[in-house]
Design an enzyme around this catalytic site. Sequence first.
Site, PDB file in Angstrom:
ATOM      1  N   ASP A 177      -8.783  50.333  -9.728  1.00  0.00           N
ATOM      2  CA  ASP A 177      -9.465  51.360  -8.937  1.00  0.00           C
ATOM      3  C   ASP A 177     -10.469  50.742  -7.959  1.00  0.00           C
ATOM      4  OD1 ASP A 177     -10.096  53.901  -8.124  1.00  0.00           O
ATOM      5  OD2 ASP A 177     -11.444  54.311  -9.803  1.00  0.00           O
ATOM      6  N   TRP A 230       0.929  60.964  -4.852  1.00  0.00           N
ATOM      7  CA  TRP A 230       1.869  61.515  -3.860  1.00  0.00           C
ATOM      8  C   TRP A 230       1.160  62.496  -2.934  1.00  0.00           C
ATOM      9  CZ3 TRP A 230       6.298  59.381  -2.723  1.00  0.00           C
ATOM     10  CH2 TRP A 230       7.014  58.706  -3.697  1.00  0.00           C
ATOM     11  N   ARG A 253     -12.890  57.363 -16.453  1.00  0.00           N
ATOM     12  CA  ARG A 253     -11.799  58.345 -16.565  1.00  0.00           C
ATOM     13  C   ARG A 253     -10.512  57.650 -16.967  1.00  0.00           C
ATOM     14  NH1 ARG A 253     -14.025  60.321 -11.802  1.00  0.00           N
ATOM     15  NH2 ARG A 253     -12.707  58.985 -10.523  1.00  0.00           N
ATOM     16  N   ASN A 279     -10.014  50.305  -4.393  1.00  0.00           N
ATOM     17  CA  ASN A 279      -9.557  49.653  -3.156  1.00  0.00           C
ATOM     18  C   ASN A 279     -10.108  50.361  -1.915  1.00  0.00           C
ATOM     19  OD1 ASN A 279      -7.998  48.016  -4.738  1.00  0.00           O
ATOM     20  ND2 ASN A 279      -6.056  49.059  -4.308  1.00  0.00           N
ATOM     21  N   HIS A 299      -5.995  48.246  -0.079  1.00  0.00           N
ATOM     22  CA  HIS A 299      -4.808  48.102  -0.951  1.00  0.00           C
ATOM     23  C   HIS A 299      -4.171  46.716  -0.774  1.00  0.00           C
ATOM     24  CE1 HIS A 299      -5.274  52.145  -2.165  1.00  0.00           C
ATOM     25  NE2 HIS A 299      -4.852  52.709  -1.051  1.00  0.00           N
ATOM     26  N   TRP A 354     -13.798  49.669  -1.481  1.00  0.00           N
ATOM     27  CA  TRP A 354     -13.963  48.265  -1.077  1.00  0.00           C
ATOM     28  C   TRP A 354     -13.763  48.156   0.435  1.00  0.00           C
ATOM     29  CZ3 TRP A 354     -10.986  44.639   1.424  1.00  0.00           C
ATOM     30  CH2 TRP A 354     -11.336  43.289   1.260  1.00  0.00           C
ATOM     31  N   SER A 413      -7.488  59.152 -16.061  1.00  0.00           N
ATOM     32  CA  SER A 413      -6.638  59.431 -14.899  1.00  0.00           C
ATOM     33  C   SER A 413      -5.139  59.432 -15.229  1.00  0.00           C
ATOM     34  CB  SER A 413      -6.926  58.452 -13.760  1.00  0.00           C
ATOM     35  OG  SER A 413      -8.253  58.587 -13.334  1.00  0.00           O
ATOM     36  N   LEU A 443       5.718  36.418 -19.289  1.00  0.00           N
ATOM     37  CA  LEU A 443       4.834  37.591 -19.264  1.00  0.00           C
ATOM     38  C   LEU A 443       5.651  38.789 -18.796  1.00  0.00           C
ATOM     39  CD1 LEU A 443       1.255  38.015 -18.038  1.00  0.00           C
ATOM     40  CD2 LEU A 443       2.980  39.265 -16.797  1.00  0.00           C
TER      41      LEU A 443
HETATM   42  C1  FPP Z   1      -6.878  52.905  -6.524  1.00  0.00           C
HETATM   43  O1  FPP Z   1      -7.861  52.709  -5.573  1.00  0.00           O
HETATM   44  C2  FPP Z   1      -5.723  52.100  -6.187  1.00  0.00           C
HETATM   45  C3  FPP Z   1      -4.508  52.596  -5.861  1.00  0.00           C
HETATM   46  C4  FPP Z   1      -4.188  54.020  -5.835  1.00  0.00           C
HETATM   47  C5  FPP Z   1      -3.401  51.681  -5.482  1.00  0.00           C
HETATM   48  C6  FPP Z   1      -3.350  50.404  -6.255  1.00  0.00           C
HETATM   49  C7  FPP Z   1      -2.417  49.492  -5.602  1.00  0.00           C
HETATM   50  C8  FPP Z   1      -2.583  48.166  -5.423  1.00  0.00           C
HETATM   51  C9  FPP Z   1      -3.727  47.388  -5.911  1.00  0.00           C
HETATM   52  C10 FPP Z   1      -1.556  47.418  -4.739  1.00  0.00           C
HETATM   53  C11 FPP Z   1      -0.585  46.759  -5.695  1.00  0.00           C
HETATM   54  C12 FPP Z   1       0.596  47.566  -5.672  1.00  0.00           C
HETATM   55  C13 FPP Z   1       1.814  47.245  -6.099  1.00  0.00           C
HETATM   56  C14 FPP Z   1       2.874  48.178  -5.783  1.00  0.00           C
HETATM   57  C15 FPP Z   1       2.185  46.070  -6.874  1.00  0.00           C
HETATM   58  P1  FPP Z   1      -8.299  53.944  -4.698  1.00  0.00           P
HETATM   59  O2  FPP Z   1      -7.479  53.963  -3.461  1.00  0.00           O
HETATM   60  O3  FPP Z   1      -8.230  55.211  -5.491  1.00  0.00           O
HETATM   61  O4  FPP Z   1      -9.775  53.567  -4.383  1.00  0.00           O
HETATM   62  P2  FPP Z   1     -10.997  54.556  -4.156  1.00  0.00           P
HETATM   63  O5  FPP Z   1     -11.191  55.296  -5.459  1.00  0.00           O
HETATM   64  O6  FPP Z   1     -12.111  53.647  -3.837  1.00  0.00           O
HETATM   65  O7  FPP Z   1     -10.626  55.466  -3.023  1.00  0.00           O
END
Ligand code: FPP
Length: 247
Positions: free
Chosen positions: A30, A79, A200, A32, A47, A35, A202, A141
Amino acid sequence: MIQMMTSTEQAEQQELLPEHIPTHVAIIMDGNGRWAKQRGLPRLAGHRAGTENLRRILRACVELGIKILTIYAFSTENWGRPEAEVRGLMRILEDVIDRELPELHEEGVQLRHLGDLSRINKKLQKKVLHAIELTRGNNKLILNVAFSYGGRAEIVHAIREIVSHGHKPEEIDEALVSRYLYTGDLPDPDLIVRTSGELRISNFLLWQAAYAEYYVAPVFWPDFDKEELCKALHLFGQRDRRYGLVK
Ligand code: FPP
């Protein structure tokens, strides 16, 4: 000469005992978006940075002897995000397979998918199935990628499968339900890590998390490095896991 240990080395050294190493670690990656926002960047840049970090953490897990890593990459709820972000995340999955598959295969990583593949486009479905098939025999792994995944949807899917296989009510027990989940033959997660400080679940591994230990890291996923992982493992090693029993 006096050599000072860096905090990374200290954290890494602390976790070297076998009881600090769970068999199965699951991660809610969580933060991204936040960040990226902190840096004035678009969410997709977060991401992408998260994907880079995944490579580092995967390597760390192999080094540490963790046998199963489950990552929450895209939820059934995701989605509903803006179309460009959804498209971007599909693209990231495709890029990961295109670019990383040979190296993952070489390193002995077995790729698996948890979730509903039917919602993603056919070309990407094929790539995912190819990656699973290619790496089926690897045993360094197991990397479970939860993509288009929801814990409730998984349980509904399992119930449908149980019914369609004609199981009688008296045959249905916890072991049978577990077998029909996407995680099928795998042991439940020992440790579930969530980054970015949120408390959470989630909709992640709802059934499998029954006796998991939780750890919440205070950093966003792109900043969750090996040192942070080692902190989580160290604390995991100190937990008294009683599974509802008295010791
Ligand atoms: C949550 O952060 C992250 C995601 C919904 C996507 C996670 C995906 C990756 C790290 C890429 C790797 C993916 C694959 C397919 C291998 P958020 O976007 O909800 O962050 P926020 O809560 O700060 O908005």
